[in-house]
Scaffold this motif. Structure first.
Motif, PDB file in Angstrom:
ATOM      1  N   LEU B  86      -3.207  -0.661  13.274  1.00 49.62           N
ATOM      2  CA  LEU B  86      -4.128  -0.802  12.145  1.00 49.62           C
ATOM      3  C   LEU B  86      -4.770   0.540  11.825  1.00 49.62           C
ATOM      4  O   LEU B  86      -5.186   1.275  12.730  1.00 49.62           O
ATOM      5  N   ALA B  87      -4.858   0.858  10.528  1.00 51.62           N
ATOM      6  CA  ALA B  87      -5.497   2.105  10.103  1.00 51.62           C
ATOM      7  C   ALA B  87      -6.243   1.834   8.813  1.00 51.62           C
ATOM      8  O   ALA B  87      -5.992   0.844   8.130  1.00 51.62           O
ATOM      9  N   SER B  88      -7.148   2.727   8.476  1.00 54.88           N
ATOM     10  CA  SER B  88      -7.899   2.571   7.234  1.00 54.88           C
ATOM     11  C   SER B  88      -6.972   2.781   6.046  1.00 54.88           C
ATOM     12  O   SER B  88      -6.020   3.549   6.109  1.00 54.88           O
ATOM     13  N   ASN B  89      -7.276   2.119   4.928  1.00 54.57           N
ATOM     14  CA  ASN B  89      -6.492   2.344   3.717  1.00 54.57           C
ATOM     15  C   ASN B  89      -7.000   3.576   2.955  1.00 54.57           C
ATOM     16  O   ASN B  89      -6.974   3.631   1.746  1.00 54.57           O
ATOM     17  N   GLU B  92      -5.517   9.608   3.817  1.00 54.82           N
ATOM     18  CA  GLU B  92      -4.988  10.274   5.015  1.00 54.82           C
ATOM     19  C   GLU B  92      -4.368   9.272   5.985  1.00 54.82           C
ATOM     20  O   GLU B  92      -3.258   9.457   6.460  1.00 54.82           O
ATOM     21  N   SER B  93      -5.109   8.201   6.283  1.00 50.97           N
ATOM     22  CA  SER B  93      -4.604   7.252   7.277  1.00 50.97           C
ATOM     23  C   SER B  93      -3.411   6.475   6.758  1.00 50.97           C
ATOM     24  O   SER B  93      -2.478   6.185   7.496  1.00 50.97           O
ATOM     25  N   ARG B  94      -3.447   6.114   5.471  1.00 54.67           N
ATOM     26  CA  ARG B  94      -2.315   5.310   5.001  1.00 54.67           C
ATOM     27  C   ARG B  94      -1.042   6.141   4.917  1.00 54.67           C
ATOM     28  O   ARG B  94       0.047   5.632   5.150  1.00 54.67           O
ATOM     29  N   ASP B  95      -1.171   7.443   4.625  1.00 50.31           N
ATOM     30  CA  ASP B  95       0.011   8.299   4.658  1.00 50.31           C
ATOM     31  C   ASP B  95       0.621   8.283   6.063  1.00 50.31           C
ATOM     32  O   ASP B  95       1.837   8.197   6.218  1.00 50.31           O
ATOM     33  N   ALA B  96      -0.251   8.379   7.069  1.00 51.33           N
ATOM     34  CA  ALA B  96       0.240   8.465   8.451  1.00 51.33           C
ATOM     35  C   ALA B  96       0.942   7.177   8.869  1.00 51.33           C
ATOM     36  O   ALA B  96       2.057   7.208   9.390  1.00 51.33           O
ATOM     37  N   VAL B  97       0.319   6.022   8.639  1.00 53.56           N
ATOM     38  CA  VAL B  97       0.973   4.787   9.094  1.00 53.56           C
ATOM     39  C   VAL B  97       2.144   4.390   8.198  1.00 53.56           C
ATOM     40  O   VAL B  97       3.059   3.712   8.650  1.00 53.56           O
TER      41      VAL B  97
END
Ligand SMILES: Cc1cc2nc3c(=O)[nH]c(=O)nc-3n(C[C@H](O)[C@H](O)[C@H](O)COP(=O)(O)OP(=O)(O)OC[C@H]3O[C@@H](n4cnc5c(N)ncnc54)[C@H](O)[C@@H]3O)c2cc1C
Ligand SMILES: Nc1ncnc2c1ncn2[C@@H]1O[C@H](COP(=O)(O)O)[C@@H](O)[C@H]1O
Lengths: 258, 317
Positions: B86-89, B92-97
């Motif tokens: 789980l990551a923030s939307n 930065e985080s959504r690019d990573a996941v």
């Protein structure tokens, strides 16, 4: 330079948009399909570069039902060089991973120096496809750019977040996505619409780009339930007679929100 | 117990991003929340305080965009075999996941408003078309990768004892972009963050100018509210783009939403119509915002708002 622009047909945000409560898919009959506004801007960004750099090829690519052809033609009428349209009944309801793999395979087949996408589609997309496509292609991604500079062998731009402003760059080939800070798409002209009819338009299925849609080894994300929320209703409406501010204060107090 | 791997973001100043507490609480419904901090271990204690049962840290090549974080995530997945990542939307985080899901060929659920577990496995909840539809989704098998809409989960966890572990990461060598420069927003606002705010006061084109927007901010401050705006107000330069509420801006679901000089175009409504109580002030009696307002005032915001502010402040004096 060859620029591939990812375009998507979405239900017009100006109309009512519905999900089919049986399938959980967008109810295409319920609203007018249009080229997503953000993708018009992506096409515009590519065309602006092509205007300044003769010899630039702009290929628009979509994965969508056959009925989306009119939307693809619009991008051609704006000035794109050619179109690739992936049509396959087996792709109905494709999840993000499958969509990214299909688009990446089509991009690889077409060849590219730069891929331009919208940062976020308006029909519930999560803004994740551009980065997924970049990973499948094994290239860098620069997402959510509010400015874009395309060089001969590199691409750069700005990105605004709550914390500040960032300048990012990548060597080509690369994938970028742009925000609505970039200019709106140009209008289509009669001449453009006529010219679009003669432009190369390739229609391919998943197998043609080397994707096995039914591969049982790959997990998929599926809808398990869909429910509609009851629409909101209007409450009290008053016309200001000099005391509306006071009445509003009383309402907020009565509601317990202040 | 099953593990839910949570990617936490570290702010330029070194503290954890505001999204962290909600991410850990959301993940707890699926498994033991194990945090990954792609960076120095300084923020680990803060992660434990917000409920992480363990904190993994990884050294990250500075200046490289996304790919080093994906490499760290991949190493964490290999070590933990989580049921959920789980990551923030956030961008930065959504690019990573997103890259992680593509690399590991895992199903991805974007912009979820919550996650759960049922007898078959992980289930994710979405609010689609401005909250008009609720959709649940699930992976056909194996783990799920998901991004969580900031502010969607307000639950909080009890602090956990601090357990930190340094993760060994083998660089993938995948090509990445570079961060060339970063300039921090001059004065970070002292107002509550728009995402997840309990009260939001928004201004539209009807506010008329950047100077006039001070009135919107004044009301926000009286109510302890976050400041929002319509796209027209953003386009006109009254406020920064981060304040945009709607379809292509932030989606908010506060207890109270006050729209000032906003007509209520469908794309604006898509970002705020799930607010508990909606108040609108607009000169035009036909403005569509009134169709969803619990309390609508047909009037001039420049007379109504100052009067509202005095009325709200009166009892305090
Ligand atoms: C793909 C797409 C995405 C979009 N995304 C968004 C989005 O995320 N967010 C968004 O907000 N919009 C979005 N829009 C734009 C949207 O369609 C509207 O153009 C926009 O919301 C209008 O903003 P507004 O209500 O401030 O301006 P207007 O529609 O011009 O309304 C201004 C209102 O102020 C009132 N007014 C004027 N003076 C006063 C006064 N003194 N006192 C009281 N009232 C006054 C007027 O009566 C009017 O109703 C999007 C559009 C598209 C096509
Ligand atoms: N089916 C598709 N075909 C082509 N491009 C797409 C498709 N879906 C998404 N995209 C591109 O990816 C961007 C972001 O979409 P999303 O990740 O759905 O928010 C869009 O603006 C398009 O440029």
């Amino acid at each position: 330079m060859k620029i591939v622009v990812l375009i998507k047909e979405v239900p017009d945000t100006w109309g009512e948009r519905r999900l089919d409560l049986e399938t959980g898919l967008t109810d295409r009959a319920a609203s007018t399909p249009v080229l997503d506004e953000i993708d018009e801007r992506a096409v515009e960004a590519a065309l602006a570069h092509a205007d300044a750099h003769p010899g630039t090829e702009v290929v628009v690519l979509t994965m969508a039902p056959a009925s989306a052809a009119a939307t693809v033609r619009k991008a051609l009428a704006m000035g794109a060089t050619s179109a690739v349209h992936i049509v396959d009944d087996a792709l109905r309801g494709a999840d993000l991973l499958l969509t990214a793999e299909v688009l990446a395979a089509a991009i690889r087949r077409t060849g590219f120096d730069l891929v331009i996408a919208g940062n976020l589609s308006t029909d519930g997309g999560g803004g994740v496809l551009p980065a997924m496509v970049a990973e499948v292609l094994g290239v860098a991604q620069l997402t959510a750019l509010s400015s874009l500079e395309v060089g001969e062998d590199s691409v750069a731009g700005g990105r605004v977040s709550d914390a500040g402003t960032m300048r990012v760059s990548a060597a080509l080939p690369a994938v970028v996505s742009i925000t609505e800070a970039l200019p709106e798409g140009r209008f289509t002209t009669f001449k453009g619409i006529m010219a679009a009819k003669k432009k190369p338009y390739e229609t391919l299925d998943a197998a043609a780009v080397g994707i096995d849609v039914e591969d049982p080894a790959v997990p998929r994300y599926i809808m398990v339930s869909v429910a509609e929320r009851p629409p909101r209703e209007a409450g009290i409406k008053i016309t200001d007679e000099g005391d509306a501010g006071e009445k509003l204060a009383a309402f907020l107090v009565a509601e317990g929100v202040v | 117990m099953a593990v839910a791997l949570v990617l936490l973001e570290v702010l330029p100043g070194g503290a954890l991003a505001a999204s962290s507490a909600g991410l850990l609480a959301a993940a707890r419904r699926v498994g033991d929340p194990v945090a990954l901090i792609a960076g120095p271990a300084d923020a680990a204690a803060e992660a434990a305080a917000r409920g992480a049962v363990r904190v993994l840290t990884a050294d990250i090549e500075p200046g490289a965009l996304t790919v080093p974080v994906v490499d760290a995530l991949a190493a964490a997945v290999a070590q933990e075999s989580p049921d959920l990542v789980l990551a923030s939307n956030s961008v930065e985080s959504r690019d990573a996941v997103a890259r992680l899901a593509a690399r590991l060929r895992l199903p991805l659920a974007a912009d979820v408003v919550g996650v759960d577990r049922d007898e078959l496995g992980v289930v994710a909840h979405h609010a689609v078309f401005g909250g008009a539809f609720s959709v649940d989704g699930a992976p056909t098998f194996g783990p799920l990768v998901a991004t969580l809409r900031p502010g969607a989960v307000t639950e909080r966890l009890d602090p956990q004892p601090l357990v930190v572990e340094r993760l060994e990461v083998v660089a993938s060598g995948v090509r990445s972009g570079r961060v060339e420069s970063f300039s921090e927003t001059a004065a970070p606002s002292t107002r509550p963050e728009l995402r997840g705010a309990k009260v939001v006061v928004s201004g539209g084109r009807g506010v008329g100018s950047r100077e006039n927007f001070a009135l919107v901010e004044q009301l926000a401050d009286v109510l302890g509210a976050a400041v929002g705006a319509s796209r027209a107000a953003v386009d006109a330069g009254y406020v920064p783009v981060s304040a945009q509420v709607g379809q292509t801006g932030v989606t908010v679901s506060p207890r109270l939403y006050i729209a000032l000089g906003i007509s209520g175009a469908i794309q604006h409504r898509a970002g705020m119509q799930t607010a508990t109580t909606i108040v609108a002030v607009d000169k035009d009696p036909e403005a569509p915002i009134f169709a969803i307002a619990d309390f609508g005032i047909v009037g001039d915001l420049f007379t109504v708002v100052p009067q509202l502010i005095s009325a709200l402040e009166a009892p305090k004096k």
